[in-house]
Write a protein that holds these residues in place. Sequence first.
Motif, mmCIF file in Angstrom:
data_model
loop_
_atom_site.group_PDB
_atom_site.id
_atom_site.type_symbol
_atom_site.label_atom_id
_atom_site.label_comp_id
_atom_site.label_asym_id
_atom_site.label_seq_id
_atom_site.Cartn_x
_atom_site.Cartn_y
_atom_site.Cartn_z
ATOM 1 N N PRO A 1 0.654 -1.064 0.507
ATOM 2 C CA PRO A 1 -0.472 0.251 -0.257
ATOM 3 C C PRO A 1 0.373 1.460 -0.096
ATOM 4 C CG PRO A 1 -0.869 -1.367 1.920
ATOM 5 C CD PRO A 1 0.586 -2.369 1.011
ATOM 6 N N LEU A 2 2.397 1.051 0.330
ATOM 7 C CA LEU A 2 2.760 2.393 0.280
ATOM 8 C C LEU A 2 3.470 2.413 -0.992
ATOM 9 C CD1 LEU A 2 4.885 1.646 3.373
ATOM 10 C CD2 LEU A 2 2.991 2.640 3.797
ATOM 11 N N PHE A 3 3.590 2.006 -2.000
ATOM 12 C CA PHE A 3 3.693 2.078 -3.351
ATOM 13 C C PHE A 3 2.937 3.462 -3.290
ATOM 14 C CE2 PHE A 3 4.960 -2.170 -5.024
ATOM 15 C CZ PHE A 3 6.066 -1.785 -3.475
ATOM 16 N N ALA A 4 1.051 3.353 -3.217
ATOM 17 C CA ALA A 4 0.463 4.495 -3.515
ATOM 18 C C ALA A 4 1.011 5.987 -2.970
ATOM 19 C CB ALA A 4 -0.398 4.719 -3.387
ATOM 20 N N ASP A 5 1.196 7.542 -4.188
ATOM 21 C CA ASP A 5 1.921 8.273 -4.214
ATOM 22 C C ASP A 5 0.446 9.112 -2.922
ATOM 23 O OD1 ASP A 5 -0.050 8.935 -5.188
ATOM 24 O OD2 ASP A 5 1.250 9.249 -7.592
ATOM 25 N N ASP A 6 1.189 10.550 -3.093
ATOM 26 C CA ASP A 6 0.430 11.036 -1.964
ATOM 27 C C ASP A 6 -1.785 11.448 -2.491
ATOM 28 O OD1 ASP A 6 2.135 12.390 -0.698
ATOM 29 O OD2 ASP A 6 2.984 13.654 -1.484
ATOM 30 N N GLU A 7 -1.318 10.828 -4.255
ATOM 31 C CA GLU A 7 -3.167 11.417 -4.696
ATOM 32 C C GLU A 7 -4.114 9.739 -4.548
ATOM 33 O OE1 GLU A 7 -2.278 12.146 -8.996
ATOM 34 O OE2 GLU A 7 -1.875 14.418 -8.201
ATOM 35 N N GLY A 8 -3.348 8.746 -3.849
ATOM 36 C CA GLY A 8 -3.589 7.251 -3.669
ATOM 37 C C GLY A 8 -3.454 6.515 -4.569
ATOM 38 N N VAL A 9 -2.702 6.930 -5.768
ATOM 39 C CA VAL A 9 -2.410 5.778 -6.908
ATOM 40 C C VAL A 9 -0.559 5.418 -7.263
ATOM 41 C CG1 VAL A 9 -1.769 6.068 -9.978
ATOM 42 C CG2 VAL A 9 -3.901 7.922 -8.020
ATOM 43 N N LEU A 10 -0.767 4.031 -7.185
ATOM 44 C CA LEU A 10 -0.443 3.154 -7.381
ATOM 45 C C LEU A 10 0.030 2.644 -9.234
ATOM 46 C CD1 LEU A 10 -1.960 1.642 -4.985
ATOM 47 C CD2 LEU A 10 -0.303 -0.439 -4.848
ATOM 48 N N ARG A 11 1.194 3.234 -9.347
ATOM 49 C CA ARG A 11 1.543 3.339 -10.503
ATOM 50 C C ARG A 11 3.270 2.386 -11.270
ATOM 51 N NH1 ARG A 11 0.636 8.816 -8.858
ATOM 52 N NH2 ARG A 11 -1.259 9.921 -10.954
ATOM 53 N N GLY A 12 2.929 1.617 -11.989
ATOM 54 C CA GLY A 12 3.731 0.652 -12.925
ATOM 55 C C GLY A 12 3.699 0.443 -13.674
ATOM 56 N N PRO A 13 4.407 -0.208 -14.436
ATOM 57 C CA PRO A 13 4.300 -1.752 -14.953
ATOM 58 C C PRO A 13 3.892 -2.896 -14.789
ATOM 59 C CG PRO A 13 6.504 -1.229 -15.115
ATOM 60 C CD PRO A 13 5.684 -0.542 -14.063
#
Length: 295
Positions: free
Chosen positions: A149-161
């Motif tokens: 869950p810590l992969f999420a940025d300040d906007e609450g988005v987990l981004r990656g391939p």
Amino acid sequence: MTSSTTLALTGVTGALGGVVAGHLADLAPRLLVRDPGRAPSIDGSEVRTCTYGDAEACLAALEGVDVLFLVSAAESPTRREEHATVIDAAARAGVRHVVYTSFEGAGPDATFTLGRDHHAAEQALADAERTHGMRHTCLRDNFYLDVLPLFADDEGVLRGPAGDGRVAAVARADVAEVAARILRDLVEGGAAAEQHAGAVYRLSGPEALTLDEVASRAGAHLGRPLRYEQETVEEAYASRRAGWPDAQQFELDAWVSTYTAIADGSVAEVTDDVPRLLGHPARTLEDVLGPSLVE
């Protein structure tokens, strides 16, 4: 081995090793640290100072040790050399058995680039067994459930391939409990200790989740909107370079390959090693996140 077996622990100032030290406090393990001021206070425990890259300091710190818990070194360009140095020092010091924290799918061509470092460490342990008779056990942990869950940025988005790939992530608490169980067996000796010689334990959680599922379930549990957004590999490198302009290439490769390892199925297999060793089910994502913040 007998009850007088000397146990040494590394990584005790960290999130994993500190929990292991707490589980084994009754054994008064020797604590090997870089900064003695940060060592946990355990009655009867001796603190020794060394870094993995300092062969002589490691040799002195490991004198008289029978069983060593070796938490993998921090990610760096010299990580493989550090592992090789401390493993060689352990063998020369007469350590009988090393329990090493490796990674699921460790291999020379592992998709997750840091898994290649772990393969090199496993090879160094195998070499030490051939040349010095030092036994070893490898804990091939999957990615940590605690971290996803810590992969999420300040906007609450987990981004990656990561695509629609799945990850059988494991609770850090389960890894710590497994490590403590094995180390206690090795200290106590007997048949329980023998079963761990040369063993490779693949530690996963109870299910394989997509990052969409991680985001939706963690968000629902925490009362915070989270979502997964797919990136291409090229977009992932670009976004990491923009966010961390001082990052080294090995760090960028590790960050991006976290997701590509999920995408290609490298970390998707659910194993039974955690429940088999502990006698209880592996912890779920919700277990790791703690009490729900949503009534």
